[in-house]
Write a protein that holds these residues in place. Sequence first.
Motif, PDB file in Angstrom:
ATOM      1  N   ILE A   5       0.987  -0.880   0.291  1.00  0.00           N
ATOM      2  CA  ILE A   5      -0.432   0.126  -0.590  1.00  0.00           C
ATOM      3  C   ILE A   5       0.607   1.115   0.187  1.00  0.00           C
ATOM      4  O   ILE A   5       2.169   1.201   0.988  1.00  0.00           O
ATOM      5  CB  ILE A   5      -0.689  -0.183   1.540  1.00  0.00           C
ATOM      6  N   VAL A   6       0.672   1.834  -0.998  1.00  0.00           N
ATOM      7  CA  VAL A   6       1.320   3.499  -1.105  1.00  0.00           C
ATOM      8  C   VAL A   6       0.107   4.734  -0.902  1.00  0.00           C
ATOM      9  O   VAL A   6      -0.727   3.972  -1.365  1.00  0.00           O
ATOM     10  CB  VAL A   6       2.118   3.654  -2.771  1.00  0.00           C
ATOM     11  N   ARG A   7       0.519   4.966  -0.217  1.00  0.00           N
ATOM     12  CA  ARG A   7      -0.194   6.321   0.625  1.00  0.00           C
ATOM     13  C   ARG A   7       0.845   7.622   0.313  1.00  0.00           C
ATOM     14  O   ARG A   7       1.757   7.527   0.326  1.00  0.00           O
ATOM     15  CB  ARG A   7      -0.680   6.466   2.291  1.00  0.00           C
ATOM     16  N   ASN A   8      -0.721   8.750   0.010  1.00  0.00           N
ATOM     17  CA  ASN A   8      -0.166   9.942  -0.227  1.00  0.00           C
ATOM     18  C   ASN A   8       0.172  10.667  -1.488  1.00  0.00           C
ATOM     19  O   ASN A   8       1.563  10.956  -1.877  1.00  0.00           O
ATOM     20  CB  ASN A   8       0.892  10.827   1.016  1.00  0.00           C
ATOM     21  N   LEU A   9       0.407   9.479  -2.299  1.00  0.00           N
ATOM     22  CA  LEU A   9       0.881   9.751  -3.881  1.00  0.00           C
ATOM     23  C   LEU A   9      -0.004  11.241  -4.399  1.00  0.00           C
ATOM     24  O   LEU A   9      -1.252  11.213  -3.953  1.00  0.00           O
ATOM     25  CB  LEU A   9       0.628   8.553  -4.603  1.00  0.00           C
ATOM     26  N   ASP A  10       1.066  11.868  -5.183  1.00  0.00           N
ATOM     27  CA  ASP A  10       0.917  13.035  -5.672  1.00  0.00           C
ATOM     28  C   ASP A  10      -0.550  12.861  -6.805  1.00  0.00           C
ATOM     29  O   ASP A  10      -0.189  11.304  -7.692  1.00  0.00           O
ATOM     30  CB  ASP A  10       1.736  13.971  -6.272  1.00  0.00           C
ATOM     31  N   ALA A  15      -2.685  10.555 -12.226  1.00  0.00           N
ATOM     32  CA  ALA A  15      -2.779  10.573 -13.277  1.00  0.00           C
ATOM     33  C   ALA A  15      -2.432   9.786 -14.732  1.00  0.00           C
ATOM     34  O   ALA A  15      -2.529   9.288 -15.152  1.00  0.00           O
ATOM     35  CB  ALA A  15      -3.155  12.207 -13.095  1.00  0.00           C
ATOM     36  N   GLY A  16      -1.052  10.534 -14.382  1.00  0.00           N
ATOM     37  CA  GLY A  16       0.330   9.866 -15.449  1.00  0.00           C
ATOM     38  C   GLY A  16       0.185   8.665 -15.472  1.00  0.00           C
ATOM     39  O   GLY A  16       0.036   8.360 -15.974  1.00  0.00           O
ATOM     40  N   LEU A  17       0.213   7.451 -13.924  1.00  0.00           N
ATOM     41  CA  LEU A  17       0.278   6.243 -14.294  1.00  0.00           C
ATOM     42  C   LEU A  17      -1.022   5.394 -14.815  1.00  0.00           C
ATOM     43  O   LEU A  17      -0.978   5.045 -15.522  1.00  0.00           O
ATOM     44  CB  LEU A  17       0.631   5.690 -13.155  1.00  0.00           C
ATOM     45  N   LYS A  18      -2.303   6.584 -14.257  1.00  0.00           N
ATOM     46  CA  LYS A  18      -3.385   6.471 -15.754  1.00  0.00           C
ATOM     47  C   LYS A  18      -3.389   6.325 -16.916  1.00  0.00           C
ATOM     48  O   LYS A  18      -3.567   5.166 -17.514  1.00  0.00           O
ATOM     49  CB  LYS A  18      -4.695   6.629 -14.781  1.00  0.00           C
ATOM     50  N   GLU A  19      -2.689   7.764 -17.152  1.00  0.00           N
ATOM     51  CA  GLU A  19      -2.769   7.374 -18.910  1.00  0.00           C
ATOM     52  C   GLU A  19      -1.525   6.499 -19.449  1.00  0.00           C
ATOM     53  O   GLU A  19      -1.867   6.359 -20.587  1.00  0.00           O
ATOM     54  CB  GLU A  19      -2.145   8.862 -19.044  1.00  0.00           C
ATOM     55  N   LYS A  20      -0.604   6.421 -18.680  1.00  0.00           N
ATOM     56  CA  LYS A  20       0.489   5.215 -19.275  1.00  0.00           C
ATOM     57  C   LYS A  20      -0.251   3.986 -19.134  1.00  0.00           C
ATOM     58  O   LYS A  20      -0.209   2.871 -20.392  1.00  0.00           O
ATOM     59  CB  LYS A  20       1.088   4.891 -18.343  1.00  0.00           C
ATOM     60  N   ALA A  21      -1.402   3.900 -18.344  1.00  0.00           N
ATOM     61  CA  ALA A  21      -1.471   2.295 -18.542  1.00  0.00           C
ATOM     62  C   ALA A  21      -2.831   1.721 -19.444  1.00  0.00           C
ATOM     63  O   ALA A  21      -2.918   1.173 -20.549  1.00  0.00           O
ATOM     64  CB  ALA A  21      -2.400   2.462 -17.347  1.00  0.00           C
ATOM     65  N   ARG A  22      -3.151   3.169 -19.786  1.00  0.00           N
ATOM     66  CA  ARG A  22      -3.887   3.364 -21.157  1.00  0.00           C
ATOM     67  C   ARG A  22      -3.649   3.140 -21.899  1.00  0.00           C
ATOM     68  O   ARG A  22      -3.936   2.889 -23.424  1.00  0.00           O
ATOM     69  CB  ARG A  22      -4.934   4.820 -20.477  1.00  0.00           C
ATOM     70  N   LEU A  23      -2.453   4.016 -22.275  1.00  0.00           N
ATOM     71  CA  LEU A  23      -1.658   4.030 -23.361  1.00  0.00           C
ATOM     72  C   LEU A  23      -1.015   2.176 -23.694  1.00  0.00           C
ATOM     73  O   LEU A  23      -0.935   2.669 -25.008  1.00  0.00           O
ATOM     74  CB  LEU A  23      -0.332   4.547 -23.688  1.00  0.00           C
TER      75      LEU A  23
END
Length: 77
Positions: A5-10, A15-23
């Motif tokens: 579990i990683v807390r307090n992510l910016d 958002a960047g990771l979600k975009e990479k996942a989508r790509l």
Amino acid sequence: MAQVIVRNLDEAVVAGLKEKARLHGRSLEQELRSVLAQAAGFSPAERLAIANRIRAMTSRAATLDSTDVIRADRDRR
């Protein structure tokens, strides 16, 4: 399998990771697994650094030339 579990992510990081996942056509969870697996591996430079550390722990004086060992064995006969 372990869980992390990683807390307090910016929010921008997420958002960047979600975009990479989508790509890449995968879920955020799959993308995070891929990123973490890649980060856990060793680059060629890191492998070389590890080999050099191990090499530095080995005494050079202990290295024997096999030619000398064979010659000494033959001379005993």
